[in-house]
Design a protein around this motif. Structure first.
Motif, short mmCIF file in Angstrom:
data_model
loop_
_atom_site.label_atom_id
_atom_site.label_comp_id
_atom_site.label_asym_id
_atom_site.label_seq_id
_atom_site.Cartn_x
_atom_site.Cartn_y
_atom_site.Cartn_z
N LEU A 80 0.83 -1.21 0.00
CA LEU A 80 0.00 0.00 0.00
C LEU A 80 0.86 1.25 0.00
N ALA A 81 1.93 1.25 0.81
CA ALA A 81 2.84 2.40 0.83
C ALA A 81 3.43 2.65 -0.55
N HIS A 82 3.81 1.57 -1.24
CA HIS A 82 4.36 1.69 -2.59
C HIS A 82 3.31 2.26 -3.54
N ALA A 83 2.09 1.73 -3.46
CA ALA A 83 1.04 2.19 -4.37
C ALA A 83 0.75 3.68 -4.17
N ILE A 84 0.69 4.12 -2.91
CA ILE A 84 0.40 5.53 -2.62
C ILE A 84 1.52 6.41 -3.17
N ALA A 85 2.78 6.06 -2.85
CA ALA A 85 3.90 6.89 -3.27
C ALA A 85 4.03 6.93 -4.79
N ALA A 86 3.94 5.76 -5.43
CA ALA A 86 4.11 5.71 -6.88
C ALA A 86 3.00 6.47 -7.60
N GLU A 87 1.75 6.29 -7.15
CA GLU A 87 0.65 6.97 -7.82
C GLU A 87 0.70 8.47 -7.57
N ALA A 88 1.14 8.88 -6.38
CA ALA A 88 1.30 10.31 -6.12
C ALA A 88 2.35 10.91 -7.04
N LEU A 89 3.43 10.19 -7.30
CA LEU A 89 4.47 10.68 -8.21
C LEU A 89 3.95 10.75 -9.64
N ARG A 90 3.12 9.80 -10.04
CA ARG A 90 2.53 9.84 -11.38
C ARG A 90 1.66 11.08 -11.57
N ARG A 91 1.03 11.54 -10.50
CA ARG A 91 0.04 12.61 -10.61
C ARG A 91 0.46 13.87 -9.87
N LEU A 92 1.73 14.02 -9.59
CA LEU A 92 2.19 15.10 -8.72
C LEU A 92 1.80 16.49 -9.23
N PRO A 93 2.05 16.86 -10.49
CA PRO A 93 1.66 18.20 -10.93
C PRO A 93 0.16 18.45 -10.80
N ASP A 94 -0.64 17.42 -11.06
CA ASP A 94 -2.09 17.58 -10.97
C ASP A 94 -2.55 17.70 -9.52
N LEU A 95 -1.95 16.93 -8.63
CA LEU A 95 -2.27 17.04 -7.21
C LEU A 95 -1.92 18.43 -6.70
N ASP A 96 -0.74 18.91 -7.08
CA ASP A 96 -0.34 20.23 -6.62
C ASP A 96 -1.23 21.34 -7.18
N ALA A 97 -1.74 21.16 -8.38
CA ALA A 97 -2.65 22.15 -8.94
C ALA A 97 -3.94 22.22 -8.12
N LEU A 98 -4.43 21.06 -7.69
CA LEU A 98 -5.62 21.05 -6.83
C LEU A 98 -5.34 21.75 -5.50
N ILE A 99 -4.21 21.42 -4.89
CA ILE A 99 -3.86 22.00 -3.59
C ILE A 99 -3.72 23.52 -3.72
N ASP A 100 -3.01 23.96 -4.76
CA ASP A 100 -2.78 25.41 -4.93
C ASP A 100 -4.08 26.16 -5.20
N GLY A 101 -5.03 25.48 -5.84
CA GLY A 101 -6.30 26.13 -6.12
C GLY A 101 -7.22 26.23 -4.91
N ALA A 102 -6.85 25.52 -3.84
CA ALA A 102 -7.70 25.49 -2.64
C ALA A 102 -7.06 26.18 -1.45
N THR A 103 -5.89 26.81 -1.64
CA THR A 103 -5.22 27.49 -0.53
C THR A 103 -5.06 28.97 -0.88
N ARG A 104 -5.26 29.83 0.11
CA ARG A 104 -5.13 31.27 -0.13
C ARG A 104 -3.68 31.65 -0.38
N GLN A 105 -2.78 31.03 0.36
CA GLN A 105 -1.35 31.29 0.20
C GLN A 105 -0.67 29.99 -0.19
N ARG A 106 0.12 30.02 -1.23
CA ARG A 106 0.72 28.78 -1.74
C ARG A 106 1.62 28.14 -0.70
N LEU A 107 1.41 26.85 -0.49
CA LEU A 107 2.27 26.11 0.43
C LEU A 107 3.64 25.90 -0.20
N PRO A 108 4.72 26.03 0.56
CA PRO A 108 6.04 25.73 0.00
C PRO A 108 6.10 24.30 -0.52
N ASP A 109 6.94 24.08 -1.53
CA ASP A 109 7.05 22.75 -2.12
C ASP A 109 7.44 21.70 -1.09
#
Length: 430
Positions: free
Chosen positions: A55-84
């Protein structure tokens, strides 16, 4: 992100948090420290059950596959951008990838990550995740590549290749098997329920339990991407001496041995050679194994055939190892290119006149492939390209005008695509 944020002390986590904590450490190791995913998981997953480690492998690998898209969601939902490198960003990535891609119920996705963070950031993570779930946030059908990678590949191979790379990232790749006996291709394809795209090859859907398949225990085949099998295929059958440099874990060594060559396999990493020894024992194939540095070692006599699957950025295997998209920066590519040049220069002296040398890299970077070959040939009047013929390659893969081979994720799209490789077959003329 400071190392102190991931303390290696005993943890008393709620049920289900341990694999998420391991995934967090893996992402930190890959994105902040430039480590490869598999070694990072080996350390982060110590003490986990096989299921939790998976499960740890699946979470990490899939997060890396979708990292730019995940970060776009996070940035669109925060008033101030979280540091990388903010821990809150890492934890949100883990929660979101579970909810949006891995089918984890929303309450479980957030409940199992909140223990990874304390104080105000915990409230932030809970609030951002909740807001995104209430807004029915989704990820795009095709994952975005990191901007620097997309730009580099578009310049080298065109926009269509970048789109194909995105499609290749969107689904787990199929499993390719190389058969010890190419004459048995049809029977093994039928027995395994797969398809064959070349003699001695069977392709299976992703997710197969390899060790449980017929033929594994008796060594009738081994796992090897179709593109990775091409370098050894281009040396054909032989009865002379063959040298496989940087050989571990041994797929190409076994191909050469199965094709009749008296094969020597050399690799600098003793731990990786242990796997090669296991593979040879399982398949019953024979090769001499040497643990040594190719820049210091030399064979006792010149050989008829030499294969260099050189150390490289490994960007060609991005669909199986998405961490390479974040580790293979221009500095690393330049560093591996320098090592490749040194290996080529040294190994070229070990081939008999009339013998052949195959140079290959599992890289999509021209600096490790086309440019490397051009530099080598410019300084070696005793080597020339031995052009690959179309009938030496599987249908759907064609040699280029200069006789070299470049596999891309655009190829064999309907059959499951290919890893990215550059391959050149050379002959020593004198």
């Amino acid at each position: 992100m400071p190392q102190r944020r991931f303390p290696h002390r005993p943890q008393f986590d709620p049920v289900g948090t341990a694999p998420r904590r391991a995934a967090l450490r893996v992402l930190d190791a890959v994105l902040r420290r430039g480590q490869a995913l598999e070694p990072a998981l080996a350390r982060a997953g110590e003490g986990l059950s096989p299921a939790d480690r998976g499960l740890a492998h699946a979470i990490a690998a899939e997060a890396l596959r979708r990292l730019p898209d995940l970060d776009a969601l996070i940035d669109g939902a925060t008033r101030q951008r979280l540091p990388d490198d903010a821990k809150a960003r890492f934890v949100l990535r883990i929660a979101l990838i579970q909810a949006l891609r891995l089918g984890t119920p929303h309450h479980a996705a957030i409940a199992t990550v909140l223990p990874l963070i304390d104080g105000g950031p915990r409230k932030l993570v809970h609030g951002v995740f909740g807001a995104l779930m209430r807004s029915d946030a989704t990820l795009p059908e095709l994952p975005a590549l990191p901007g620097s990678v997309a730009g580099r590949w578009a310049a080298a191979h065109g926009d269509a290749m970048v789109e194909a790379a995105q499609a290749a990232m969107a689904a787990p790749p199929p499993i390719d098997l190389t058969l010890a006996d190419a004459a048995a291709t049809d029977s093994w394809a039928e027995r395994l329920g797969g398809t064959n795209l070349a003699p001695g090859h069977v392709r299976l859907p992703a997710g197969a339990d390899i060790a449980a398949l017929p033929g594994f225990a008796e060594g009738a085949w081994w796992v090897q991407d179709l593109a990775a099998s091409l370098p050894a295929r281009l040396l054909g059958r032989g009865t002379g001496d063959a040298l496989d440099l940087c050989a571990a874990p041994g797929g190409k060594t076994m191909q050469l041995a199965a094709a009749g060559w008296r094969t020597t396999a050399l690799d600098i990493a003793e731990n990786r050679l242990a796997r090669l020894r296991d593979n040879l024992a399982r398949t019953g194939l024979d090769a001499m194994i040497v643990a040594a540095d190719a820049l210091k070692w030399a064979p006792p006599a010149p050989v008829d055939a030499l294969l260099i699957d050189a150390p490289c950025s490994a960007t060609g295997i991005f669909r199986r190892h998405p961490d390479v998209l974040y580790r293979a920066h221009p500095g690393l590519i330049a560093e591996t290119a320098a090592l490749q040049a040194a290996l080529l220069a040294r190994a070229a002296e070990w081939v008999k006149p009339g013998g052949r040398l195959v140079y290959a890299v599992c890289s999509l970077e021209p600096g490790e492939g086309e440019a490397q070959l051009a530099t080598f040939l410019a300084g070696r009047g005793d080597y020339a390209i031995d052009p690959v013929r179309p009938d030496e390659l599987p249908a759907g893969i064609a040699p280029r005008e200069d006789g070299t081979v470049r596999t891309l994720p655009t190829m064999l799209a309907e059959a499951g695509r290919l890893d990215g490789f550059f391959i050149a077959r050379l002959r020593r003329t004198r």
